[in-house]
Design an enzyme around this catalytic site. Structure first.
Site, short mmCIF file in Angstrom:
data_model
loop_
_atom_site.label_atom_id
_atom_site.label_comp_id
_atom_site.label_asym_id
_atom_site.label_seq_id
_atom_site.Cartn_x
_atom_site.Cartn_y
_atom_site.Cartn_z
N LYS A 1 0.89 -1.39 -0.11
CA LYS A 1 -0.10 -0.15 -0.14
C LYS A 1 0.92 1.06 0.24
CE LYS A 1 -1.64 1.58 4.08
NZ LYS A 1 -1.09 2.79 4.53
N ASN A 2 1.95 1.27 0.75
CA ASN A 2 2.65 2.37 0.80
C ASN A 2 3.72 2.67 0.13
OD1 ASN A 2 1.33 2.91 2.99
ND2 ASN A 2 2.99 2.35 4.76
N ARG B 1 -4.32 10.91 4.93
CA ARG B 1 -3.12 11.70 4.77
C ARG B 1 -2.27 11.71 3.70
NH1 ARG B 1 0.50 11.38 6.93
NH2 ARG B 1 1.13 13.54 7.52
N CYS C 1 -4.26 12.60 13.05
CA CYS C 1 -5.09 11.28 13.12
C CYS C 1 -4.95 10.59 14.29
CB CYS C 1 -4.52 10.79 11.86
SG CYS C 1 -2.91 9.62 12.22
N ARG D 1 0.94 14.37 12.87
CA ARG D 1 1.34 14.21 11.61
C ARG D 1 1.33 15.50 10.62
NH1 ARG D 1 -0.51 8.80 10.29
NH2 ARG D 1 1.11 8.82 8.85
N ASP E 1 5.34 0.49 12.24
CA ASP E 1 4.02 -0.11 11.45
C ASP E 1 3.86 -1.45 11.98
OD1 ASP E 1 3.83 1.62 8.33
OD2 ASP E 1 3.56 2.54 10.23
N ILE F 1 8.85 6.88 16.77
CA ILE F 1 8.19 7.64 15.73
C ILE F 1 7.09 8.44 15.74
CG2 ILE F 1 7.76 7.38 13.14
CD1 ILE F 1 10.52 6.42 13.75
N ARG G 1 -8.26 -0.38 5.35
CA ARG G 1 -7.40 0.51 4.71
C ARG G 1 -6.37 -0.18 4.01
NH1 ARG G 1 -7.08 6.23 7.75
NH2 ARG G 1 -5.84 6.13 5.65
#
Ligand code: EPZ
Length: 418
Positions: A22-23, A92, A116, A121, A306, A328, A398
């Site tokens: 996804k990223n 975002r 978020c 962010r 993540d 992070i 998502r």
């Protein structure tokens, strides 16, 4: 709103496939704005965030054709160089349109993302970088407007903290700038290198992507290209932890083992057997006692933030105390309270979470709060005694493609209810 109903206790067996990242697909989709020619992307995961990005691109002026995991984009002209609040507030990563729009048509109007669940962010570093490249920025009514009527010019951009999408945004802005751009303290995530590979196929001149110094020599224009997105390393890591927490024997297929190196090392320190049958598979076998091992999140190649929530779920089964440190994001422990409702013993102290195990988890009603927190609740539910109902699974949708189907095929007792 969909829910997941999970009966815990079944060790996962067999194989589980990983989808495209996804990223990596999100910036790759935005990169299509940089040319009027067609860009074809393969292995694009069918997840909500991707559909949101595709909607944004259509509003901007792209033609988007989706055929399974292949997406063909063509942007003959920029009709509306905007990323509206309605879309940005749901995702975002819409700010990834900023750099390409300013590069392609000299202007962009992008809603400030707003916070978020996991933190403030901000995108101040994206904005700072664009100013360095000569864009004029002003902020009003919750939007930032960037203009560069004479085009962008190369510059040295020093990120005062590592930002993944900031690096990606600026790399896309720089490819059409006049002259050379150097990005220092750039993010080294594999998704950055994957984006650079696509841009180079489109005619960009980029060196050093994947390292902390990226050099971009601007070119007049980019042409169309075809590219296959890399495997999703966070999905792969999530499934490795699923195999470990259920004491199963699970092979994750279609992954890039080196992209989850930090997690594999941590699992092995915890006594989990992880082997690499070949270059695209990792096998996790976990039977003996699980050791509690401390973990601190870091930018790549460190342990991915993540995967922090998923690792925390695993450490609820560890044989002692594991200190999990999140460096992070400032608010990425929402899953802890939900895991505690299932019986986990977790004490939060600022950036630290102290996880005491082993604790038997019991099924409970829980609520998903953000994408990766939701994944950790699924993992807890897979090992919990009894039934867990997870509400608001749209958070999971998502970033995970058909996660319940994939887990069920590996033996999990999980079903989605409307
Ligand atoms: C990317 O977000 C990922 N999203 C995130 O994945 C991931 O958690 C994050 O990188 C860190 O690895 C995508 O790639 C679409 P950052 P990004 O900019 O780029 C601060 C998921 O679950 N910062 O690297 O937004 C920021 O607040 C998502 O798939 C600034 O201060 O993250 C954070 O504390 C969640 N100013 C830190 O830097 C800026 O201008 C790292 O953020 C930008 C960031």
């Amino acid at each position: 709103m969909d829910k997941f109903v999970i009966q815990g206790g079944t060790p996962l067996q067999g194989e589980i496939p990983v989808s495209g990242s996804k990223n990596s697909a999100l910036p790759a989709l935005a990169a299509a704005l940089l040319t009027a020619e067609p860009v074809t992307l393969h292995r694009v995961p069918a997840v909500r965030d991707i559909r949101t990005m595709q909607r944004l691109l259509v509003d901007i002026g792209s033609k988007v054709d989706v055929a399974g995991e292949t997406v063909r984009l063509e942007t003959p002209a920029i009709v509306c160089p905007e990323a509206p609040y309605e879309l940005v507030k749901t995702m975002r990563a819409s700010s990834l349109a900023l750099g390409p729009l300013v590069a392609r048509c000299g202007r962009a109007r992008v809603s400030l993302p707003g916070g978020c669940a996991i933190g403030a962010r901000p995108i101040n570093l994206h904005i700072f970088g664009l100013e360095q490249l000569g864009a004029r920025i002003n902020q009003a009514h919750g939007y930032i407007e960037a203009v560069a009527p004479e085009g962008l010019r190369g510059a040295v951009v020093y990120f005062d903290r590592i930002t993944v999408t900031g690096t990606e945004d600026l790399m896309m802005a720089a490819v059409l700038a006049k002259g050379e751009t150097i990005l220092r303290n750039a993010a080294r995530e594999p998704e950055v290198a994957d984006l650079a590979e696509l841009l180079v196929k489109m005619g960009a001149r980029i060196e050093g992507a994947g390292t902390s110094t990226i050099k971009v020599e601007g070119v007049e224009r980019l042409h169309g290209a075809e590219h296959t997105i890399i495997a999703d390393r966070i999905e792969a890591g999530t499934f490795l932890i699923a195999g470990a927490i259920t004491r199963g024997d699970l092979t994750v297929t279609g992954c890039v083992p080196e992209h989850v190196g930090a997690l594999v090392s941590k699992l092995q320190q915890a006594g989990v057997g992880v082997t690499q049958p070949d270059s695209t598979r990792l096998r996790v076998q976990s039977g003996g006692r699980l050791r509690s091992v401390d973990m601190t999140t870091e930018e790549y190649p460190g342990f991915a933030t993540d995967l922090q929530a998923q690792y925390m779920a695993l450490m609820t089964q560890g044989d002692g105390i594991a200190i999990v440190v999140e460096t992070i994001f400032e608010n990425r422990f929402m899953h802890a309270q939900e895991l505690a409702r299932m019986g986990a013993n977790i004490r939060l102290d600022g950036k630290q979470a102290i996880v005491a195990g082993p604790r038997e988890l019991t099924g409970a009603g829980v609520i998903a709060s953000d994408l990766r927190a939701s994944a950790s609740l699924v993992l807890g539910a897979l090992v919990a005694r009894g039934e867990t109902v997870i509400d608001r699974v749209y958070h999971i949708d998502r970033g995970y493609e058909k996660i319940e189907t994939k887990l069920a095929r590996a033996g999990a007792n999980i079903r989605r209810v409307e």
